[in-house]
Design a protein around this motif. Structure first.
Motif, PDB file in Angstrom:
ATOM      1  N   ASP A 155       0.824  -1.209   0.000  1.00  0.00           N
ATOM      2  CA  ASP A 155       0.000   0.000   0.000  1.00  0.00           C
ATOM      3  C   ASP A 155       0.860   1.260   0.000  1.00  0.00           C
ATOM      4  O   ASP A 155       0.626   2.204   0.751  1.00  0.00           O
ATOM      5  N   MET A 156       1.839   1.289  -0.877  1.00  0.00           N
ATOM      6  CA  MET A 156       2.761   2.420  -0.970  1.00  0.00           C
ATOM      7  C   MET A 156       2.276   3.398  -2.036  1.00  0.00           C
ATOM      8  O   MET A 156       1.720   2.996  -3.063  1.00  0.00           O
ATOM      9  N   LYS A 157       2.461   4.689  -1.797  1.00  0.00           N
ATOM     10  CA  LYS A 157       2.125   5.680  -2.812  1.00  0.00           C
ATOM     11  C   LYS A 157       2.941   5.406  -4.071  1.00  0.00           C
ATOM     12  O   LYS A 157       4.151   5.169  -3.993  1.00  0.00           O
ATOM     13  N   LEU A 158       2.283   5.473  -5.225  1.00  0.00           N
ATOM     14  CA  LEU A 158       2.987   5.186  -6.470  1.00  0.00           C
ATOM     15  C   LEU A 158       4.130   6.168  -6.704  1.00  0.00           C
ATOM     16  O   LEU A 158       5.195   5.786  -7.200  1.00  0.00           O
ATOM     17  N   THR A 159       3.932   7.427  -6.341  1.00  0.00           N
ATOM     18  CA  THR A 159       5.003   8.409  -6.531  1.00  0.00           C
ATOM     19  C   THR A 159       6.222   8.069  -5.680  1.00  0.00           C
ATOM     20  O   THR A 159       7.366   8.211  -6.129  1.00  0.00           O
ATOM     21  N   ASP A 160       5.989   7.612  -4.441  1.00  0.00           N
ATOM     22  CA  ASP A 160       7.108   7.186  -3.601  1.00  0.00           C
ATOM     23  C   ASP A 160       7.766   5.932  -4.168  1.00  0.00           C
ATOM     24  O   ASP A 160       8.993   5.782  -4.130  1.00  0.00           O
TER      25      ASP A 160
END
Length: 347
Positions: free
Chosen positions: A279-284
């Motif tokens: 569940d990580m931000k795609l930008t990160d």
């Protein structure tokens, strides 16, 4: 739990070189500032070592200017050739560091300079290129694993076991001290702080944009001393236990919470050549991928609300991006093998 300990530290000569570079760049940017010239002269005459550092940086910058003048300025690749050419006339380990450091401060060229002219690699004892990882065994049995685009210097003797992380990230499996000093702790130094442990498994990563270092402890206990360069040698230690991650700045330490960047990233998975995220931000996520991918990788800011989970192999970032396209409403625009941009898929 806190404890008071004595931390005997000695600044390395690199600090004098950086001071000399600072004065040189300031003088070149303000050539008519006579007060600045007087203060620089006072610094040079304060100690013999100051003048030696000044002369070394002057020599290096002169060689750099001579060689770049012969090359077409519009071709950024020529800066690399200039550095290599000048380096043949210098002692590689000592002067290439000065050469690249001066170039980075005095003539930055943005992304290209940051990715392709990293002066830390030239002065390092061990280093990796973008996308490369490397295992090193130190004399006492301590194991280092360097992540992509990383550089360390090692200082080992009967009195110290020290690793200086100058760039990137390193995983350390610290062995007990040698037979003569079995309790001698292993120390890791960054610009933000000092970490030490007699025996532990942990990773340290530099975060230049946040002016911090990230410590992730897998096993054992690590003592943290923030801002070791800026204050007295006696200070309070903060203990980092196993299964914890901390951010270290020169002013203090903070344990990672749920709101911190990268909360969905396993900090140790890269040592197995993979990236495990939840569940990580795609930008990160893309920012992490860019560390392993040669060239430029960009993305739209509006992808911040897209989330990604899974296990991804780091050896082939082109294949990794292709897998993302299959799973998410995005597309990858490529112009060359070294240029890619991620955006929302066209409707």
């Amino acid at each position: 739990m806190n404890a008071f300990v004595s931390v005997p530290l000695r600044r390395h000569d690199d600090d004098l070189e950086r001071q000399a570079i600072y004065w040189l760049v300031k003088l070149q940017s303000q050539p008519d500032n006579f007060d600045l010239q007087k203060r620089c002269n006072a610094w040079r005459h304060e100690r013999a070592e100051h003048e030696q550092a000044w002369q070394a940086v002057q020599q290096t910058s002169g060689l750099l200017r001579q060689n770049i003048a012969r090359l077409p300025a519009e071709d950024k690749k020529t800066y690399v050739h200039a550095l290599k050419y000048a380096g043949t006339n210098l002692e590689r380990r000592k002067n290439m560091g000065r050469l690249a450091a001066f170039f980075l401060v005095a003539a930055p060229v943005g992304w290209f300079t940051e990715r392709h002219l990293p002066w830390e690699r030239w002065r390092a004892d061990y280093a990796t290129e973008t996308g490369q990882q490397r295992d090193i065994e130190l004399p006492d049995g301590t194991l280092l694993t360097l992540n992509t685009d990383s550089a360390v210097r090692v200082r080992f003797s009967e009195l110290q076991r020290t690793v200086l992380l100058d760039r990137g990230e390193v995983f350390i499996r610290a062995a007990a001290g040698g037979s003569s000093s079995p309790q001698l702790p292993l120390r890791v130094l960054t610009d933000q702080g000092l970490m030490e442990a007699p025996r532990a498994d942990f990773a340290v990563r530099l975060l230049p944009r946040q002016a911090s270092s990230r410590l992730s402890v897998q096993d054992g206990t690590v003592r943290m001393f923030p801002g070791w360069r800026d204050s007295s040698i006696t200070r309070t230690a903060t203990l980092a236990q196993a299964d914890s991650t901390w951010f270290i700045t020169r002013s203090g330490v903070q344990r990672q919470g749920l709101a911190n960047h990268g909360q969905g990233l396993d900090p140790f998975s890269w040592t197995s050549g993979i990236m495990v995220v939840d569940d990580m931000k795609l930008t990160d996520f893309l920012a992490e991928v860019s560390r392993y991918r040669p060239g430029y990788l960009g993305w739209d800011d509006d992808l911040v609300n897209v989330r990604v989970s899974g296990t991804y192999r780091l050896a082939d970032t082109t294949r990794l991006l292709a897998l993302l396209v299959e799973a998410l409403p995005i597309e990858v625009v490529t112009r060359t093998a070294l240029w890619a941009y991620v955006r929302r898929a066209s409707k």
